[in-house]
Design a protein around this motif. Structure first.
Motif, mmCIF file in Angstrom:
data_model
loop_
_atom_site.group_PDB
_atom_site.id
_atom_site.type_symbol
_atom_site.label_atom_id
_atom_site.label_comp_id
_atom_site.label_asym_id
_atom_site.label_seq_id
_atom_site.Cartn_x
_atom_site.Cartn_y
_atom_site.Cartn_z
ATOM 1 N N ASP A 1 0.909 -0.989 -0.387
ATOM 2 C CA ASP A 1 0.257 -0.227 0.332
ATOM 3 C C ASP A 1 0.238 1.036 0.287
ATOM 4 O O ASP A 1 1.968 1.366 0.806
ATOM 5 N N ARG B 1 0.075 5.472 -9.153
ATOM 6 C CA ARG B 1 -0.289 4.076 -10.547
ATOM 7 C C ARG B 1 0.579 3.394 -11.704
ATOM 8 O O ARG B 1 0.642 2.381 -11.532
ATOM 9 N N SER C 1 -1.493 -4.475 -5.054
ATOM 10 C CA SER C 1 -1.312 -2.501 -4.679
ATOM 11 C C SER C 1 -2.909 -2.218 -4.744
ATOM 12 O O SER C 1 -3.208 -1.554 -5.099
ATOM 13 N N GLU C 2 -2.170 -1.053 -3.744
ATOM 14 C CA GLU C 2 -3.663 0.219 -3.826
ATOM 15 C C GLU C 2 -2.442 1.551 -3.312
ATOM 16 O O GLU C 2 -1.721 1.612 -2.237
#
Length: 354
Positions: free
Chosen positions: A233, A246, A262-263
């Motif tokens: 994250d 991103r 993933s974020e």
């Protein structure tokens, strides 16, 4: 926010509203006011009316505005406002993009009112607005330059408007990473982050977090170097970094040939993290504007300690002169300096204390 930061923000707001308070500029009757890079403060709360829109991409400042009851958002480019207030950022490419947005929002409908501290490029900013939109009026107050223009289509340099607007687009920097002007080390790989990345052991594994992630460089290195990473994250307070981060993560996952969840969160790390992690990495910010603010780094340490599992590991890099060792010792059982090089220090901490 420190007392000196509060004072500075209040002073700039006082200067920004001076032409209105002095009668040189009236507030519009229709209350169609947009405030780009808005800051909360007493003067804004005193002057603002229902219907004003505040834009702010830095999460802590956006949260302050929301807590004070302001409408925080990012209007569509075609929306027009009778007055657009601007507190431009310091980086010139980014500032020009903000001025271009202001002119677009005010075109043929209103006034663009800008305030810049004298020590942060006020004359250049005034010159930029004049080049873009035509004649400006100006006044000096509180060590700031306040200037305004009434953009009309015939006076706007259309080619310049397009070029400056495009300056805010996400693009690859010299190191090949997606970025954009105004982000931390936007046009390169930061030396401290590179030192931290090069110091990470390959046996790190589990759930990762990158706090103060910027455009995501450290996270891409974690993915490339640590085969045991299960998820990562990214936490970043500057909204303009979210899309580059991103894209960089997607590129790295594709290059690796395996999927790692993933974020990327637009988030103020100092209020805590959203999950629990085995490893947290960070090149924490230590200043806002021109002022060193080590308390930011200390807040990142506290947030990491709260979010790590009992055997979790915290890896951070900082300028050598910053006094983080005492805070690390307060929050972790084991702290060591891994490497000191080129004015930076990489530290690892284990055994987070409640």
């Amino acid at each position: 926010m420190s007392a000196s930061q509060f004072s500075s923000a209040e002073t700039v707001l006082e200067a920004l509203f001076y032409p209105i308070a002095s009668g040189a500029l009236p507030l519009p009757d229709d209350r169609r006011v947009l405030f780009l890079r808005a800051r909360d403060g007493f003067r804004l709360r005193e002057m603002a009316q229902a219907g004003w829109v505040c834009e702010q991409s830095f999460r802590p400042f956006a949260d302050q505005l929301a807590r004070s009851g302001f409408q925080v958002g990012d209007p569509a480019r075609q929306e027009r406002f009778s007055m657009t207030l601007v507190l431009p950022p310091r980086q010139r490419n980014e500032a020009r993009a903000v001025l271009a947005r202001a002119v677009e929002h005010a075109r043929d409908a209103g006034v663009v009112l800008v305030c810049v501290p004298n020590a942060e490029g006020a004359k250049s900013a005034q010159s930029d607005l004049e080049q873009l939109a035509g004649p400006v009026a100006s006044v000096s107050k509180h060590k700031c330059r306040i200037f305004w223009a009434r953009p009309v289509t015939e006076r706007i340099d259309a080619a310049m408007l397009r070029a400056w607007s495009d300056d805010d687009e996400v693009r690859r920097n010299a190191a090949g990473y997606w970025s954009r002007p105004g982000l931390f080390a936007w046009d390169r790989v930061d030396l401290a982050s590179a030192l931290l990345a090069g110091s990470l052991p390959g046996d790190l594994r589990g759930r990762f977090a990158d706090i103060g992630a910027g455009y995501g460089y450290l996270s891409t290195q974690v993915l490339a170097q640590c085969a045991g990473v299960e998820s990562i994250d990214l936490y970043e307070a500057e909204a303009r970094a979210i899309e580059p981060a991103r894209r960089n993560m997607a590129d790295t996952v594709q290059a690796m040939g395996r999927t790692v969840p993933s974020e990327v969160f637009w988030h103020d790390v100092t209020v805590g993290l959203k999950g629990r992690y085995d490893v947290i990495v960070s090149n924490p910010p230590f200043h806002q504007g021109r002022e060193d603010l080590p308390s930011l780094g200390r807040a990142f340490i506290h947030a990491a300690a709260q979010a790590l599992v009992p055997e979790g590991r915290f890896w951070m890099v900082a300028n050598r002169h910053l006094p983080y060792e005492a805070t690390l010792a307060e929050r972790f059982n084991d702290v060591r300096t891994v490497v000191t090089q080129e004015g930076f220090k990489v530290m690892e901490a284990r055994g987070a204390r409640a």
